[in-house]
Write a protein that holds these residues in place. Structure first.
Motif, short mmCIF file in Angstrom:
data_model
loop_
_atom_site.label_atom_id
_atom_site.label_comp_id
_atom_site.label_asym_id
_atom_site.label_seq_id
_atom_site.Cartn_x
_atom_site.Cartn_y
_atom_site.Cartn_z
N THR A 148 0.99 -1.55 0.10
CA THR A 148 -0.18 0.10 -0.28
C THR A 148 1.02 1.44 -0.17
N GLU A 149 0.29 2.37 -0.12
CA GLU A 149 0.79 3.65 -0.40
C GLU A 149 1.47 3.84 0.94
N THR A 150 1.37 3.50 2.05
CA THR A 150 2.18 3.43 3.68
C THR A 150 2.68 2.30 4.54
N GLY A 151 2.82 1.43 3.01
CA GLY A 151 3.20 0.22 3.74
C GLY A 151 4.89 0.30 3.68
N PHE A 152 5.11 -0.92 4.50
CA PHE A 152 6.68 -1.36 4.62
C PHE A 152 6.88 -2.76 4.18
N ALA A 153 8.02 -3.21 3.78
CA ALA A 153 8.74 -4.72 3.31
C ALA A 153 9.45 -4.65 5.10
N VAL A 154 10.37 -6.02 4.61
CA VAL A 154 11.08 -6.19 5.44
C VAL A 154 11.73 -7.68 4.87
N ILE A 155 13.07 -7.83 4.56
CA ILE A 155 13.56 -8.71 3.87
C ILE A 155 14.54 -9.16 4.76
N ASP A 156 15.01 -10.49 5.72
CA ASP A 156 15.96 -10.42 6.71
C ASP A 156 16.69 -11.17 5.96
N PHE A 157 18.30 -11.17 5.82
CA PHE A 157 18.51 -11.61 5.28
C PHE A 157 19.70 -12.64 5.62
N MET A 158 20.35 -13.35 5.46
CA MET A 158 21.62 -13.50 6.31
C MET A 158 23.08 -12.73 6.69
N ASN A 159 23.76 -12.45 7.04
CA ASN A 159 24.99 -11.65 7.00
C ASN A 159 26.13 -12.36 6.19
N VAL A 160 25.89 -12.25 4.56
CA VAL A 160 27.32 -13.15 4.05
C VAL A 160 28.42 -13.17 4.59
N ASP A 161 29.06 -12.04 4.60
CA ASP A 161 29.94 -11.59 5.37
C ASP A 161 30.88 -12.72 7.05
N TYR A 162 29.45 -12.64 7.08
CA TYR A 162 29.74 -13.56 8.76
C TYR A 162 29.21 -15.01 8.69
N VAL A 163 28.90 -15.32 8.05
CA VAL A 163 28.55 -17.08 7.54
C VAL A 163 29.81 -17.36 6.69
N ILE A 164 30.51 -16.56 5.89
CA ILE A 164 31.48 -17.02 5.75
C ILE A 164 32.65 -17.28 6.43
N GLU A 165 32.72 -15.97 7.36
CA GLU A 165 33.35 -16.40 7.65
C GLU A 165 33.23 -17.45 9.72
N ASN A 166 32.42 -17.76 9.60
CA ASN A 166 32.37 -19.42 10.84
C ASN A 166 30.81 -20.41 10.18
N LEU A 167 31.45 -20.56 8.47
CA LEU A 167 30.68 -21.73 8.50
C LEU A 167 31.64 -22.79 9.00
N VAL A 168 30.31 -23.68 9.66
CA VAL A 168 30.70 -25.36 10.14
C VAL A 168 30.85 -25.79 8.24
N ALA A 169 32.80 -26.54 8.17
CA ALA A 169 32.23 -27.20 7.14
C ALA A 169 31.65 -29.03 6.81
N ASP A 170 31.74 -29.57 8.23
CA ASP A 170 30.92 -30.60 8.34
C ASP A 170 30.06 -31.01 8.93
N GLU A 171 29.72 -31.33 9.01
CA GLU A 171 28.14 -32.02 10.16
C GLU A 171 26.93 -32.42 10.02
N VAL A 172 27.12 -33.97 10.71
CA VAL A 172 25.59 -34.84 10.99
C VAL A 172 24.87 -34.22 12.03
N LYS A 173 23.34 -34.29 10.98
CA LYS A 173 22.67 -33.65 12.12
C LYS A 173 21.92 -35.16 12.17
N SER A 174 20.89 -35.57 13.12
CA SER A 174 20.48 -36.62 13.29
C SER A 174 19.13 -36.13 14.05
N VAL A 175 18.11 -36.04 12.51
CA VAL A 175 16.62 -35.66 13.05
C VAL A 175 15.54 -36.89 12.92
N ASP A 176 14.81 -37.58 13.43
CA ASP A 176 14.03 -38.19 13.33
C ASP A 176 14.31 -40.17 12.96
N GLY A 177 15.41 -40.47 12.94
CA GLY A 177 16.44 -41.38 12.32
C GLY A 177 16.56 -41.06 12.39
#
Length: 254
Positions: A148-177
């Motif tokens: 609308t004319e008075t409306g606002f939009a929000v994009i919630d994205f990852m911070n790429v530089d932080y993500v690349i710096e803190n990437l976990v290269a390998d992981e095993v996640k067990s869910v529901d067997g």
């Protein structure tokens, strides 16, 4: 789309432009991510709706809503909410929660909506899936044109530089067997997550790929689209954005 058709998706044989259509539509996507932090997500929505000072009867669009967890919560705050997603299976699940002020429908976020909204939320890095930059621009433009004319939009994205710096290269996640073997890496301007697992004797492999879009990339798109970037935050408490320290890149525009 049957689960069987998704059993052998790999980075080699997957259709590179729409990997998300097959992966997001499987039950395994929702199994892997079922423990996402709802409390954290609700904190963001509480803070956003307060910050934007939305009226009680505001109409909100949850763009790329998945199974509707954000939309359902926003509706519980009293807002009139529509959730849209490309995944038919996700919308089918979300639609179980439909009421007179909560609706869900299958829709491609690159296309403008038929109705106008007081707020449009694109949350949890639900952007940058497309291979063609023109599709990102189309999405930004469609968001802008659905406000609308008075409306606002929000994009919630990852911070790429932080993500690349803190990437976990390998992981095993067990869910529901199921043991999900996850590899993460940065390559050719994208952040990749390869997911391999076995279930009921069948091998599965999926590759998530998200463009490594930085603030300057969004600023360029918004400038070209005639969009005004109002504010930038770095986390779900809406604290200041720091390029190397913030976990999120949250942009508010109109």
């Amino acid at each position: 789309m049957s689960e069987k058709n998704n059993t052998t998706h790999s980075s080699e044989n997957q259709n590179t432009s729409n990997w998300f259509e097959s992966w997001f539509d499987t039950k395994y996507y929702h199994i892997l991510y079922k423990e996402r932090n709802d409390e954290e997500a609700q904190l963001l929505m509480d803070n956003l709706t307060h910050y934007l000072n939305l009226p009680e009867d505001a109409r909100i669009l949850d763009l790329a809503c998945g199974k509707g967890r954000h939309a359902i919560y926003l509706n519980s705050l009293g807002f009139d909410v529509t959730g849209i997603d490309l995944s038919e299976n996700s919308i089918k699940e979300a639609s179980k929660f439909t009421n007179e002020k909560l609706h869900f429908k299958v829709h491609d976020m690159r296309e403008m909506c038929n109705e106008k909204y007081d707020a449009i939320f694109n949350l949890f890095t639900s952007f940058g899936y497309f291979e063609d930059d023109a599709d990102n621009y189309k999405t930004i433009k469609a968001i802008h044109n659905s406000l609308t004319e008075t409306g606002f939009a929000v994009i919630d994205f990852m911070n790429v530089d932080y993500v690349i710096e803190n990437l976990v290269a390998d992981e095993v996640k067990s869910v529901d067997g199921i043991d999900f073997h996850i590899k993460r890496y940065y390559k050719d301007g994208h952040i990749f997550k390869e997911i391999s697992f076995e279930d009921q004797g069948q091998q599965y492999h999926f590759t998530e790929r998200v463009q490594a879009l930085r603030l300057e990339d969004f600023e360029k798109m918004m400038e070209e689209a005639g969009i005004y970037l109002l504010d930038i935050f770095g986390d779900y408490k809406l604290r200041k954005f720091y390029k190397n320290q913030s976990e999120r890149l949250i942009m508010i525009f109109k």
